[in-house]
Motif scaffolding. Structure first.
Motif, PDB file in Angstrom:
ATOM      1  N   TYR A  56       0.821  -1.213   0.000  1.00  0.00           N
ATOM      2  CA  TYR A  56       0.000   0.000   0.000  1.00  0.00           C
ATOM      3  C   TYR A  56       0.857   1.267   0.000  1.00  0.00           C
ATOM      4  O   TYR A  56       0.636   2.187  -0.788  1.00  0.00           O
ATOM      5  CB  TYR A  56      -0.918  -0.005   1.224  1.00  0.00           C
ATOM      6  N   TYR A  57       1.849   1.326   0.867  1.00  0.00           N
ATOM      7  CA  TYR A  57       2.609   2.560   1.050  1.00  0.00           C
ATOM      8  C   TYR A  57       3.378   2.964  -0.204  1.00  0.00           C
ATOM      9  O   TYR A  57       3.489   4.156  -0.520  1.00  0.00           O
ATOM     10  CB  TYR A  57       3.586   2.409   2.224  1.00  0.00           C
ATOM     11  N   LEU A  58       3.923   2.001  -0.920  1.00  0.00           N
ATOM     12  CA  LEU A  58       4.783   2.313  -2.058  1.00  0.00           C
ATOM     13  C   LEU A  58       4.007   2.514  -3.360  1.00  0.00           C
ATOM     14  O   LEU A  58       4.588   2.927  -4.365  1.00  0.00           O
ATOM     15  CB  LEU A  58       5.817   1.198  -2.251  1.00  0.00           C
ATOM     16  N   THR A  59       2.724   2.226  -3.346  1.00  0.00           N
ATOM     17  CA  THR A  59       1.921   2.383  -4.557  1.00  0.00           C
ATOM     18  C   THR A  59       1.370   3.799  -4.643  1.00  0.00           C
ATOM     19  O   THR A  59       0.827   4.328  -3.669  1.00  0.00           O
ATOM     20  CB  THR A  59       0.751   1.380  -4.570  1.00  0.00           C
ATOM     21  N   LYS A  60       1.510   4.411  -5.815  1.00  0.00           N
ATOM     22  CA  LYS A  60       0.967   5.747  -6.067  1.00  0.00           C
ATOM     23  C   LYS A  60      -0.113   5.654  -7.137  1.00  0.00           C
ATOM     24  O   LYS A  60      -0.130   4.720  -7.940  1.00  0.00           O
ATOM     25  CB  LYS A  60       2.078   6.691  -6.528  1.00  0.00           C
ATOM     26  N   LEU A  61      -1.000   6.645  -7.143  1.00  0.00           N
ATOM     27  CA  LEU A  61      -2.024   6.675  -8.188  1.00  0.00           C
ATOM     28  C   LEU A  61      -1.390   6.694  -9.573  1.00  0.00           C
ATOM     29  O   LEU A  61      -1.909   6.089 -10.515  1.00  0.00           O
ATOM     30  CB  LEU A  61      -2.929   7.899  -8.013  1.00  0.00           C
ATOM     31  N   SER A  62      -0.271   7.371  -9.692  1.00  0.00           N
ATOM     32  CA  SER A  62       0.397   7.442 -10.994  1.00  0.00           C
ATOM     33  C   SER A  62       0.915   6.077 -11.441  1.00  0.00           C
ATOM     34  O   SER A  62       0.997   5.806 -12.641  1.00  0.00           O
ATOM     35  CB  SER A  62       1.545   8.453 -10.947  1.00  0.00           C
ATOM     36  N   ASP A  63       1.266   5.202 -10.488  1.00  0.00           N
ATOM     37  CA  ASP A  63       1.667   3.841 -10.856  1.00  0.00           C
ATOM     38  C   ASP A  63       0.519   3.121 -11.559  1.00  0.00           C
ATOM     39  O   ASP A  63       0.720   2.413 -12.553  1.00  0.00           O
ATOM     40  CB  ASP A  63       2.070   3.039  -9.614  1.00  0.00           C
ATOM     41  N   ILE A  64      -0.671   3.307 -11.020  1.00  0.00           N
ATOM     42  CA  ILE A  64      -1.851   2.642 -11.577  1.00  0.00           C
ATOM     43  C   ILE A  64      -2.216   3.239 -12.927  1.00  0.00           C
ATOM     44  O   ILE A  64      -2.467   2.520 -13.900  1.00  0.00           O
ATOM     45  CB  ILE A  64      -3.032   2.752 -10.594  1.00  0.00           C
ATOM     46  N   SER A  65      -2.232   4.571 -12.998  1.00  0.00           N
ATOM     47  CA  SER A  65      -2.606   5.224 -14.257  1.00  0.00           C
ATOM     48  C   SER A  65      -1.579   4.937 -15.351  1.00  0.00           C
ATOM     49  O   SER A  65      -1.941   4.719 -16.513  1.00  0.00           O
ATOM     50  CB  SER A  65      -2.760   6.734 -14.048  1.00  0.00           C
ATOM     51  N   ASP A  66      -0.295   4.917 -14.996  1.00  0.00           N
ATOM     52  CA  ASP A  66       0.742   4.616 -15.987  1.00  0.00           C
ATOM     53  C   ASP A  66       0.583   3.203 -16.536  1.00  0.00           C
ATOM     54  O   ASP A  66       0.753   2.967 -17.739  1.00  0.00           O
ATOM     55  CB  ASP A  66       2.131   4.775 -15.372  1.00  0.00           C
ATOM     56  N   GLU A  67       0.290   2.267 -15.645  1.00  0.00           N
ATOM     57  CA  GLU A  67       0.113   0.874 -16.073  1.00  0.00           C
ATOM     58  C   GLU A  67      -1.054   0.745 -17.046  1.00  0.00           C
ATOM     59  O   GLU A  67      -1.030  -0.070 -17.971  1.00  0.00           O
ATOM     60  CB  GLU A  67      -0.129  -0.002 -14.843  1.00  0.00           C
ATOM     61  N   LEU A  68      -2.078   1.562 -16.839  1.00  0.00           N
ATOM     62  CA  LEU A  68      -3.269   1.521 -17.683  1.00  0.00           C
ATOM     63  C   LEU A  68      -3.133   2.390 -18.931  1.00  0.00           C
ATOM     64  O   LEU A  68      -3.989   2.324 -19.820  1.00  0.00           O
ATOM     65  CB  LEU A  68      -4.490   1.996 -16.885  1.00  0.00           C
ATOM     66  N   ILE A  85      -9.582   3.346  -3.723  1.00  0.00           N
ATOM     67  CA  ILE A  85      -9.289   2.153  -4.523  1.00  0.00           C
ATOM     68  C   ILE A  85      -8.972   0.970  -3.614  1.00  0.00           C
ATOM     69  O   ILE A  85      -9.501  -0.137  -3.799  1.00  0.00           O
ATOM     70  CB  ILE A  85      -8.112   2.412  -5.479  1.00  0.00           C
ATOM     71  N   ALA A  86      -8.109   1.197  -2.636  1.00  0.00           N
ATOM     72  CA  ALA A  86      -7.720   0.109  -1.734  1.00  0.00           C
ATOM     73  C   ALA A  86      -8.920  -0.425  -0.967  1.00  0.00           C
ATOM     74  O   ALA A  86      -9.091  -1.645  -0.820  1.00  0.00           O
ATOM     75  CB  ALA A  86      -6.646   0.599  -0.766  1.00  0.00           C
TER      76      ALA A  86
END
Length: 240
Positions: A56-68, A85-86
């Protein structure tokens, strides 16, 4: 619901604000399009995979958006924060398990033996888990890292799910189906530990969910060892 706290009637599924995360568009009462549903499902699936890897701590919204391949602003249109989201991911895991378990027990009926109810509950859990591997993995990785307010709501839902398992074992003891001298509390923890920990090792190549559930049931109900120890083997010749 079986056990001391409930009647033998099928478990009743609760509804209301505690069962849903009102901050999420998925949990709102308004009708959304299939396209929007598809986008939100993709966001949750991708987020679950990243949470499972990074926590949880190391995940950013930008990580998710970039992956998508999505701009973070577009992501925020569907889910305003990482907390939302979590919460949706972990609560959905338990809601799906809870609803599926309640339906299984309702279909069986109160006259079904406790042995068959527990076996069916194990099978249901494995089927649901196999269908949502990313969500299950994310749940195990982030549930203890969530903000307090998210965690509190989730634990209330989780306790509702766990209470059903406790009641199943309590009912087995009351019916005389649990071996004399065994603690229903410990028996419940052994069963829950067996099924829940499967998230760490289950892979499709090991077997189908039904086959794994059947193997678990044989081990839990029959034990791992034979009743009598086999004769000790004589030591073989020494090796060079």
């Amino acid at each position: 619901m079986p056990g001391s706290r409930r009647s033998d009637a099928a478990p009743q599924k609760k509804t209301g604000s505690k069962r849903v995360n009102r901050a999420s568009p998925l949990a709102s009462n308004r009708k959304i399009s299939r396209k929007t549903e598809g986008v939100q499902a993709a966001i949750l699936e991708t987020a679950a995979q990243i949470f499972a890897r990074k926590g949880y701590y190391l995940t950013k919204l930008s990580d998710i958006s970039d992956e998508l391949g999505m701009h973070v602003t577009a992501l925020r249109y569907h889910f305003t924060t990482k907390d939302v989201i979590a919460a949706e991911i972990v609560n959905r895991v338990i809601r799906t398990n809870l609803d599926s378990l309640c339906q299984t027990l309702e279909d069986l009926g109160p006259e079904t033996s406790s042995r068959d109810k527990i076996a069916a509950a194990i099978q249901t859990y494995m089927r649901v888990s196999a269908a949502n591997k990313a969500g299950i993995a994310a749940h195990g990785n982030i549930v203890n890292q969530l903000p307090v307010e998210v965690k509190d709501e989730h634990y209330e839902l989780l306790h509702e799910f766990l209470d059903i398992w406790r009641d199943l074992v309590s009912e087995a003891a009351a019916r005389g189906e649990l071996r004399p001298g065994l603690s229903p509390s410990i028996a419940t923890q052994v069963i829950l530990g067996t099924v829940i920990w499967s998230r760490e090792w289950y892979r499709p190549e090991i077997g189908t969910p039904d086959n794994i559930a059947a193997e678990m049931t044989r081990m839990l109900f029959g034990g791992l060892m034979t009743d009598e120890p086999s004769p000790a083997r004589k030591p073989g010749p020494a090796r060079d």
